[in-house]
Design a protein around this motif. Structure first.
Motif, PDB file in Angstrom:
ATOM      1  N   PHE A  64      38.083  48.272  40.813  1.00 38.17           N
ATOM      2  CA  PHE A  64      38.135  47.484  39.588  1.00 38.17           C
ATOM      3  C   PHE A  64      38.284  45.987  39.859  1.00 38.17           C
ATOM      4  O   PHE A  64      38.101  45.165  38.960  1.00 38.17           O
ATOM      5  CB  PHE A  64      39.275  47.964  38.675  1.00 38.17           C
ATOM      6  CG  PHE A  64      40.611  48.062  39.356  1.00 38.17           C
ATOM      7  CD1 PHE A  64      41.360  46.933  39.632  1.00 38.17           C
ATOM      8  CD2 PHE A  64      41.124  49.304  39.719  1.00 38.17           C
ATOM      9  CE1 PHE A  64      42.596  47.027  40.248  1.00 38.17           C
ATOM     10  CE2 PHE A  64      42.362  49.414  40.342  1.00 38.17           C
ATOM     11  CZ  PHE A  64      43.095  48.262  40.612  1.00 38.17           C
ATOM     12  N   PHE A  68      32.782  53.270  36.501  1.00 40.81           N
ATOM     13  CA  PHE A  68      33.453  52.322  37.392  1.00 40.81           C
ATOM     14  C   PHE A  68      32.929  50.901  37.184  1.00 40.81           C
ATOM     15  O   PHE A  68      33.680  49.935  37.312  1.00 40.81           O
ATOM     16  CB  PHE A  68      33.268  52.759  38.847  1.00 40.81           C
ATOM     17  CG  PHE A  68      33.921  54.077  39.161  1.00 40.81           C
ATOM     18  CD1 PHE A  68      35.302  54.209  39.122  1.00 40.81           C
ATOM     19  CD2 PHE A  68      33.163  55.187  39.492  1.00 40.81           C
ATOM     20  CE1 PHE A  68      35.916  55.419  39.399  1.00 40.81           C
ATOM     21  CE2 PHE A  68      33.761  56.402  39.776  1.00 40.81           C
ATOM     22  CZ  PHE A  68      35.147  56.517  39.727  1.00 40.81           C
ATOM     23  N   MET A  74      34.645  49.491  33.998  1.00 42.80           N
ATOM     24  CA  MET A  74      36.070  49.208  34.233  1.00 42.80           C
ATOM     25  C   MET A  74      36.251  47.986  35.123  1.00 42.80           C
ATOM     26  O   MET A  74      37.176  47.192  34.938  1.00 42.80           O
ATOM     27  CB  MET A  74      36.754  50.431  34.825  1.00 42.80           C
ATOM     28  CG  MET A  74      36.997  51.533  33.803  1.00 42.80           C
ATOM     29  SD  MET A  74      38.030  52.866  34.430  1.00 42.80           S
ATOM     30  CE  MET A  74      36.831  53.786  35.404  1.00 42.80           C
ATOM     31  N   SER A  75      35.350  47.807  36.086  1.00 41.91           N
ATOM     32  CA  SER A  75      35.423  46.619  36.931  1.00 41.91           C
ATOM     33  C   SER A  75      35.097  45.365  36.130  1.00 41.91           C
ATOM     34  O   SER A  75      35.719  44.313  36.309  1.00 41.91           O
ATOM     35  CB  SER A  75      34.457  46.752  38.118  1.00 41.91           C
ATOM     36  OG  SER A  75      34.620  45.690  39.027  1.00 41.91           O
ATOM     37  N   SER A  83      38.085  44.463  34.077  1.00 39.92           N
ATOM     38  CA  SER A  83      39.150  43.863  34.881  1.00 39.92           C
ATOM     39  C   SER A  83      38.842  42.413  35.229  1.00 39.92           C
ATOM     40  O   SER A  83      39.757  41.631  35.496  1.00 39.92           O
ATOM     41  CB  SER A  83      39.342  44.669  36.169  1.00 39.92           C
ATOM     42  OG  SER A  83      39.835  45.966  35.884  1.00 39.92           O
ATOM     43  N   VAL A  98      44.162  51.785  35.387  1.00 36.88           N
ATOM     44  CA  VAL A  98      43.811  50.592  36.164  1.00 36.88           C
ATOM     45  C   VAL A  98      44.985  49.630  36.226  1.00 36.88           C
ATOM     46  O   VAL A  98      45.286  49.050  37.270  1.00 36.88           O
ATOM     47  CB  VAL A  98      42.574  49.900  35.540  1.00 36.88           C
ATOM     48  CG1 VAL A  98      42.368  48.508  36.120  1.00 36.88           C
ATOM     49  CG2 VAL A  98      41.324  50.751  35.754  1.00 36.88           C
ATOM     50  N   GLY A 100      45.489  46.401  38.320  1.00 37.76           N
ATOM     51  CA  GLY A 100      44.391  45.690  37.679  1.00 37.76           C
ATOM     52  C   GLY A 100      44.852  44.849  36.509  1.00 37.76           C
ATOM     53  O   GLY A 100      45.886  45.120  35.898  1.00 37.76           O
ATOM     54  N   THR A 113      44.643  43.616  32.792  1.00 41.58           N
ATOM     55  CA  THR A 113      44.197  44.200  31.517  1.00 41.58           C
ATOM     56  C   THR A 113      44.585  43.349  30.313  1.00 41.58           C
ATOM     57  O   THR A 113      44.582  43.821  29.184  1.00 41.58           O
ATOM     58  CB  THR A 113      44.781  45.618  31.344  1.00 41.58           C
ATOM     59  OG1 THR A 113      46.214  45.545  31.417  1.00 41.58           O
ATOM     60  CG2 THR A 113      44.271  46.562  32.429  1.00 41.58           C
TER      61      THR A 113
END
Length: 397
Positions: free
Chosen positions: A230, A257, A260-261, A264, A297, A302, A304
């Protein structure tokens, strides 16, 4: 029921049929692409009328005429009228700032203003995600910002719209996957491409992006990654952040993925939604799943937290009663997290898309005037509202 049809249908070998159909469709699309844009041709951005240019620069049309008459604008054409290129508008912004002695019209980042990364997302197709991303990125570039747009969708519609055909022009390692892959990653600066719109660069996409979805579980289980999946998009963006003011990421229509990356890496999140019951019900599931995944995450370190998050109503038909009711329903729930303006459904937008153009590229004369003006006003109001969010984040008035 005709049993012969069932028998005939059962004889179809799905992989063979789909492969043949895919090859033929790709072949015919290439022929169509060459008809629209022959191999030797290059897409270009049109010039703008004084009224359009003044609005994009942020001054009155009369003042623009005065500045141009003072020798800072283009020469009049044979009809005595001036039309303005993007370069002309950038030059006028610089002239005005030099004249005023303060940075007002050139909007690039100053001082400690941080790079803005806008992630445009929804996992339901047809929500207007790519249309929103393309028009937002180009609008900000026309306004004078330095913009990088990233096509994270393996279908790569955004890339095609900006003149980079995924089947023809994008080779292995030339998508963002080339920069975030776990083995032998490339420098992001080697992958970024210019577009026909000054101030706007792109990282194109194609089916190669799916490799990140397949490779990430393997890399995590084998411990091959020095950083979590992420964090990878955010990390590669730091290598080029001094060259840009805004990054616009068009996410794939799935919660994988890649998405989500992108979340982030984001400083702002824009969620598109078509105001119909099935779409809103789908978004309810999407929001719940996103919350759960991003909580995981966050626990893994990560980021958020965002400067802003907004919902954008897309493909809106004001005269459609159920759509208006659904929009009001969402406003009662989300309040000021919804953009005040909606993107209208318009034949002008869809017709421009047939030739892979945005509203900012097509000439007004190609459409019924009222249809074009309503679509342009709607699109620009949405984009101006997002621009206002960026300036609030930077602490500008």
């Amino acid at each position: 029921m005709d049993t012969n049809l069932l028998v005939e249908g059962a004889a179809e070998h799905l992989p063979t049929t789909l492969s043949a159909d895919a090859n033929e469709l790709a072949h015919q699309l290439q022929i169509h692409q060459r008809k629209i844009f022959p191999p030797a041709s290059q897409k270009t951005i049109r010039k703008f009328s004084p009224a359009e240019a003044a609005k994009l620069i942020g001054i009155k049309e009369g003042y623009l005429r005065q500045v141009a008459a003072d020798g800072h604008g283009p020469e009049p054409n044979e009809n005595g009228r001036r039309t303005y290129s993007v370069e002309d508008m950038d030059h006028i912004r610089q002239v005005l700032d030099e004249k005023n002695g303060t940075p007002k019209y050139v909007p690039i980042r100053r001082g400690d203003e941080k790079l803005q990364v806008i992630t445009v997302m929804n996992f339901k197709g047809g929500s207007g995600k790519t249309t929103t991303s393309a028009h937002l990125a180009q609008f900000l570039a026309l306004r004078g910002y330095r913009v990088l747009t990233i096509d994270l969708d393996p279908q790569a519609s955004l890339s095609a719209m900006f003149g980079h055909q995924p089947e023809l022009d994008v080779d292995e390692g030339e998508t963002l996957y080339g920069a975030i892959r776990y083995e032998d990653p490339r420098a992001l600066s080697e992958i970024i491409r210019s577009t026909y719109t000054p101030n706007l660069h792109i990282v194109p996409g194609n089916l190669e992006l799916m490799e990140f979805e397949h490779e990430t579980p393997k890399a995590m289980s084998e411990g091959r990654s020095a950083s979590m999946f992420f964090a990878r998009i955010g990390e590669v963006l730091t290598s080029v952040e001094s060259y840009y003011d805004v990054v616009v990421i068009d996410c794939p229509p799935q919660l994988g993925f890649l998405t989500m990356s992108a979340l982030s890496a984001a400083t702002g999140v824009l969620i598109t939604v078509h105001p119909q019951m099935l779409d809103v019900m789908s978004m309810s599931q999407f929001l719940s799943m996103t919350a759960e995944l991003m909580s995981v995450v966050e626990k893994a370190g990560g980021r958020t937290s965002y400067d802003w998050m907004r919902y954008l109503v897309t493909r809106f038909e004001p005269n459609d009663g159920p759509q208006s009711q659904m929009t009001g329903f969402m406003r009662s729930i989300f309040g000021n997290r919804m953009l005040q303006h909606a993107m209208l459904k318009s034949t002008a937008i869809s017709d421009a898309g047939v030739t892979k153009q945005t509203l900012y590229e097509v000439e007004r004369s190609q459409f019924v005037r009222g249809t074009y003006d309503r679509a342009m006003e709607s699109m620009s109001l949405v984009n101006q509202e997002i621009e206002d969010l960026l300036n609030v984040t930077w602490g500008r008035r």
